[in-house]
Design an enzyme around this catalytic site. Sequence first.
Site, PDB file in Angstrom:
ATOM      1  N   SER A   9      30.102   9.892  61.334  1.00 18.66           N
ATOM      2  CA  SER A   9      31.014   9.212  59.982  1.00 18.66           C
ATOM      3  C   SER A   9      32.363   9.691  59.959  1.00 18.66           C
ATOM      4  O   SER A   9      33.137   9.967  58.737  1.00 18.66           O
ATOM      5  CB  SER A   9      30.268   9.718  59.005  1.00 18.66           C
ATOM      6  OG  SER A   9      30.068  10.952  58.920  1.00 18.66           O
ATOM      7  N   CYS A  10      33.101   9.684  61.053  1.00 13.94           N
ATOM      8  CA  CYS A  10      34.443  10.026  61.026  1.00 13.94           C
ATOM      9  C   CYS A  10      35.413   8.771  60.524  1.00 13.94           C
ATOM     10  O   CYS A  10      35.165   7.769  60.633  1.00 13.94           O
ATOM     11  CB  CYS A  10      35.123  10.674  62.460  1.00 13.94           C
ATOM     12  SG  CYS A  10      34.084  11.889  63.084  1.00 13.94           S
ATOM     13  N   THR A  11      36.848   9.116  60.279  1.00 16.64           N
ATOM     14  CA  THR A  11      37.637   8.303  60.212  1.00 16.64           C
ATOM     15  C   THR A  11      38.877   8.674  60.715  1.00 16.64           C
ATOM     16  O   THR A  11      39.325   9.928  60.493  1.00 16.64           O
ATOM     17  CB  THR A  11      38.076   7.876  58.810  1.00 16.64           C
ATOM     18  OG1 THR A  11      36.700   7.731  57.997  1.00 16.64           O
ATOM     19  CG2 THR A  11      38.922   7.064  58.407  1.00 16.64           C
ATOM     20  N   GLU A 101      35.542   9.035  67.626  1.00 17.82           N
ATOM     21  CA  GLU A 101      35.433   8.049  66.255  1.00 17.82           C
ATOM     22  C   GLU A 101      33.992   7.433  66.605  1.00 17.82           C
ATOM     23  O   GLU A 101      34.151   6.675  67.486  1.00 17.82           O
ATOM     24  CB  GLU A 101      36.390   7.065  66.140  1.00 17.82           C
ATOM     25  CG  GLU A 101      36.210   6.259  65.056  1.00 17.82           C
ATOM     26  CD  GLU A 101      36.168   6.753  63.721  1.00 17.82           C
ATOM     27  OE1 GLU A 101      35.368   6.446  62.614  1.00 17.82           O
ATOM     28  OE2 GLU A 101      37.133   7.799  63.504  1.00 17.82           O
TER      29      GLU A 101
END
Length: 469
Positions: A9-11, A101
């Site tokens: 769940s990275c941005t 990501e």
Amino acid sequence: MNTTVGRSSCTSILIGKKASLSGSVIIGRNEDAKTAWPKHLAFNLHQEKKNNHFKSKDNKFELDLPETIFAYSSTPEWTDKYGVFEEDGINEYHVAMSATESAYANDRVMAVDPFDTEKGILEEAMVTVVLPYVKTARQGVKRLGQIVADHGAAEADGILFADRDEAWYMEIGSGHHWVAERIPDDSYAIVANQLAIQEIDFNSEDFMYSDGLQEFVYQNHLWPQDRPFIWRDIFGTHDDSDLHYNTPRVWSGQQLLTPSVEQAPESFNLPFTRKPDSPISSQDAQRVLSDHYNNTVFDLTNAKNKNSATFRPISVATTQESHLLELNGENMIHWLAMGVTAQSVYVPFYPQGTKVPYTWKNGKETYTQNSAYWVFKLAGVLVDRDRSKYGSALSNTQSATNAKLLQLRHQYDEKLKQETDLAKQVDLVNEANSKLAKTATDAYQKLTAKLITEQTGDSPLRFKMDPNL
């Protein structure tokens, strides 16, 4: 993917040098996994190592490595039981890398070129086997691409690379196929757990890609030959979860940096790259990675929005650390915020340091007082008990601490300009990193003391006592 740690769940953000306020190339990412999973800061020294070999603890991937290992900064896990997960850093040749990501490939592609989860390269290994061995961002893309070609990939990922001239975003879309696009100098990109790159120009030096990519797609009838080659349509997903989990984060970031363009948060047509309305500062980038739909109906920090906040924000409780890697001439900044981005501060470390400040190399899964990660997490947990009541104390601490950190970094930048002796430069860098680290953790420890003291009055056992008793 490592299910124990749960990478999902990275941005990410990438900024070209003409789009940034300082002329810097900047890449960054929130590393999201678990609410209590500490990270450490590390400065890895230049070394020569014979028989240099990497063997993953997460799967059976292994690789022979060059004997010369360049110095680089990184943010490894508190334990290497499930893999190293160094995640991000800047090396001695001013190359920055952030990995990864997490993304998803569609079933059509997986049917003909599935991921090799047993022996393919995973997120946990990427920084370790690439960053210490490359001298440009392009070399970084090519090195990782060759590893994928030779060993296969174990998952769909987006990987960020930068040097002083260029920012590149690379996406792995199947077991052996990938593309990379150079971010235009006057533009930025925000990515949120989707394969995001759009049309590939196979005749442009601004794109790199795996050998045989077009043939693979056309031979397996994954896309018509008479249409533009749209990577994310061919390899990516377009499902309902994307509309609530992924695309709104891209929309939010683009709204912050390009508010002049009206877009819908649930749109599959948000562009991969966009030009900002104004030059982007490091603080603007930090604001993007700290965003939780602030002051909108989607803002989870407002109790009134409990039932209407249907979009996943950029800043969440599962963020372990957030980083921005900034490159400008001889100046390098490894901005590092431990814990939840919206509740932390970015410390502008010098990545060429050789000594890690004490509390920044400590911390295990259970809370301890001598860990920078837990210093920031504790303050956030206390604020979360009643954000309407304690949120102002947090924001005041953030503002005051950020100002002190910027002033301190500027002072040492000026000192380093005057110092020509390399050994003394290293001493100055270590001194600066120590003071920067202490400034941040001291401020948050003071905040924690204030919050604990004030919250002693919040007990449900309070009762109005008769003053005569």
